[in-house]
Design an enzyme around this catalytic site. Structure first.
Site, PDB file in Angstrom:
ATOM      1  N   TRP A 102      -3.531 -12.715  -6.116  1.00  0.00           N
ATOM      2  CA  TRP A 102      -4.293 -11.464  -6.102  1.00  0.00           C
ATOM      3  C   TRP A 102      -5.559 -11.559  -6.935  1.00  0.00           C
ATOM      4  O   TRP A 102      -6.537 -10.843  -6.668  1.00  0.00           O
ATOM      5  CB  TRP A 102      -3.411 -10.277  -6.496  1.00  0.00           C
ATOM      6  N   ASP A 172      -6.089  -5.288 -12.723  1.00  0.00           N
ATOM      7  CA  ASP A 172      -5.314  -4.901 -11.551  1.00  0.00           C
ATOM      8  C   ASP A 172      -3.851  -4.752 -11.983  1.00  0.00           C
ATOM      9  O   ASP A 172      -3.168  -5.738 -12.239  1.00  0.00           O
ATOM     10  CB  ASP A 172      -5.466  -5.994 -10.481  1.00  0.00           C
ATOM     11  N   LYS A 196       4.046   0.200  -5.245  1.00  0.00           N
ATOM     12  CA  LYS A 196       5.124  -0.516  -5.933  1.00  0.00           C
ATOM     13  C   LYS A 196       5.821   0.437  -6.906  1.00  0.00           C
ATOM     14  O   LYS A 196       6.924   0.889  -6.658  1.00  0.00           O
ATOM     15  CB  LYS A 196       4.581  -1.750  -6.663  1.00  0.00           C
TER      16      LYS A 196
HETATM   17  N1  PMP Z   1      -3.235  -6.610  -6.199  1.00  0.00           N
HETATM   18  C1  PMP Z   1      -1.924  -6.824  -6.392  1.00  0.00           C
HETATM   19  C2  PMP Z   1      -1.439  -7.253  -7.744  1.00  0.00           C
HETATM   20  C3  PMP Z   1      -1.032  -6.659  -5.323  1.00  0.00           C
HETATM   21  O1  PMP Z   1       0.281  -6.872  -5.507  1.00  0.00           O
HETATM   22  C4  PMP Z   1      -1.514  -6.252  -4.055  1.00  0.00           C
HETATM   23  C5  PMP Z   1      -0.616  -6.007  -2.865  1.00  0.00           C
HETATM   24  N2  PMP Z   1       0.615  -6.523  -2.886  1.00  0.00           N
HETATM   25  C6  PMP Z   1      -2.882  -6.060  -3.920  1.00  0.00           C
HETATM   26  C7  PMP Z   1      -3.714  -6.235  -5.014  1.00  0.00           C
HETATM   27  C8  PMP Z   1      -3.480  -5.631  -2.601  1.00  0.00           C
HETATM   28  O2  PMP Z   1      -3.121  -4.322  -2.389  1.00  0.00           O
HETATM   29  P1  PMP Z   1      -3.423  -3.571  -1.010  1.00  0.00           P
HETATM   30  O3  PMP Z   1      -2.623  -4.254   0.027  1.00  0.00           O
HETATM   31  O4  PMP Z   1      -2.929  -2.192  -1.331  1.00  0.00           O
HETATM   32  O5  PMP Z   1      -4.881  -3.630  -0.775  1.00  0.00           O
END
Ligand code: PMP
Length: 361
Positions: A102, A172, A196
């Protein structure tokens, strides 16, 4: 009706009481004669729901008054693109500390808008550890330093807030917000997709120090402008009302359970139980993340073969332990242990792991 123990990484398990309340209120919210999703976001009723969700989230996470809280449609990835647009001048350096998948997506979303400097990158080590902060190559004139508090796929979590000097830290927290107490004042921006720990997918929370809303950033439509959203209480356009309402119910549930201090205690106990089962399996189950930075929220592990990984997932599913398949980027197994996952779920998983090893080890 039987509800399984759901280890999904997101969208993820929600408290049963929250789902039951939403179900009970689905046809007629609070006597208005319509569902909360059927009334205007500008109605007094919805504005009260939205304001209560914000007040409760502020209390839960401990958000000081000099931070705005935005509730925005879309996911964390959208915020990863909006952050440089709002906080950095065109071509201005921005520092990224990449500790997993991520962090890489955050870099990808920022590259069109700013000069991304990889201050640290754990990829060469297979994202099994967090590069020591003393080794980070930070840029003095960076608009911000970005990190991923918890890497949902690689199972790596910052256990302390790094010192980055005067440059604002942007984090994040999608997969670990409200899982334990944090000092919000150490961050310039905290953002999280809700799916989450906070509720359903489709809404993100951005906690931003108000002075950062005054940054010029780059030319952008007001729908991409954090300051415009803050000025209109996140109702610049029609917000995702259903998601906001469900988020509010989930946050209320967390407060009633004892808040983040209580979840920190529960989450530490759940993670300790699962890691002990992995480490005590004589190598049958493997997790190669450095113990000091192992995630309490997402626990990836591997069996001796990919064929056994698949059998484990299939048999666990039949035993009422669902969504244990690892992310396709890494394979193996992943158990996500968010706030709504009870200790009993992890106890059931550990018992299943023991039994599976007896039969296959
Ligand atoms: N950052 C993290 C730490 C994530 O776990 C996720 C999705 N699992 C995201 C960003 C991306 O999120 P989204 O699919 O809601 O754009």
């Amino acid at each position: 009706m039987t509800r399984a123990f759901n280890f999904s990484a997101g969208p993820a398990t929600l408290p049963e009481s929250v789902l039951r309340q939403a179900q009970a209120e689905m046809l007629d919210w609070n006597g208005v004669g319509a569902s909360i999703v059927e009334i205007s976001h500008r109605s007094a009723e919805f504005i009260a729901v939205a304001a209560q969700a914000e007040a409760d989230l502020r209390q839960l996470v401990g958000i000081p008054d000099d931070y705005a809280v935005l509730f925005l449609a879309g996911g964390a990835t959208t915020q990863q693109a909006l952050l440089p647009l709002n906080l950095a001048g065109a071509g201005q350096p921005v520092d990224y500390v990449v500790t997993g998948h991520w962090g890489k997506t955050a870099v990808k979303q920022a590259r069109p808008y700013a000069a991304v400097n990889l201050a640290a990158d754990g990829e060469a080590g297979g994202f099994t550890d967090i590069p020591a902060a003393s080794q980070w190559r930070l840029t003095r004139e960076a608009a911000y330093v970005h990190l991923t508090a918890n890497e949902t796929i690689h199972g790596i979590e910052f256990r302390e807030v790094p010192e980055v000097g005067a440059v604002p830290l942007v984090a994040d927290f999608s997969s670990s917000i409200a899982s334990e107490p944090i000092d919000v004042s150490r961050y310039g921006v905290i953002y999280a997709g809700a799916q989450k720990n906070l509720g359903p997918v489709g809404i993100s929370v951005v906690i931003i120090r108000r002075d950062l809303l005054e940054r010029a950033g780059q030319a952008r439509a007001d729908i991409f402008d954090y300051r415009a959203h803050a000025a209109r209480d996140s109702m610049l356009n029609t917000p995702p009302t259903w998601n906001w309402y469900l988020l509010g119910l989930t946050v209320k549930w967390m407060l009633a359970q004892g808040g983040v201090a209580e979840f920190a205690r529960r989450n530490a106990a759940k993670a300790a139980l699962l890691y002990a089962a992995i480490d005590g399996s004589g190598g049958f189950y493997r997790n190669s993340v450095a113990p000091a930075v192992r995630s309490r929220m997402n626990v990836p592990f591997f069996l001796p073969s990919t064929e056994m990984d698949a059998r484990f997932v299939a048999e666990a599913g039949k035993a009422g332990l669902i969504a244990l398949k690892g992310h396709k980027a890494v394979g193996g197994i992943r158990a996500s242990l968010y706030n709504a996952m009870p200790l009993e779920g992890v106890q059931a998983l550990v018992a299943f792991m023991h039994d599976f090893q007896q039969r296959n080890g």
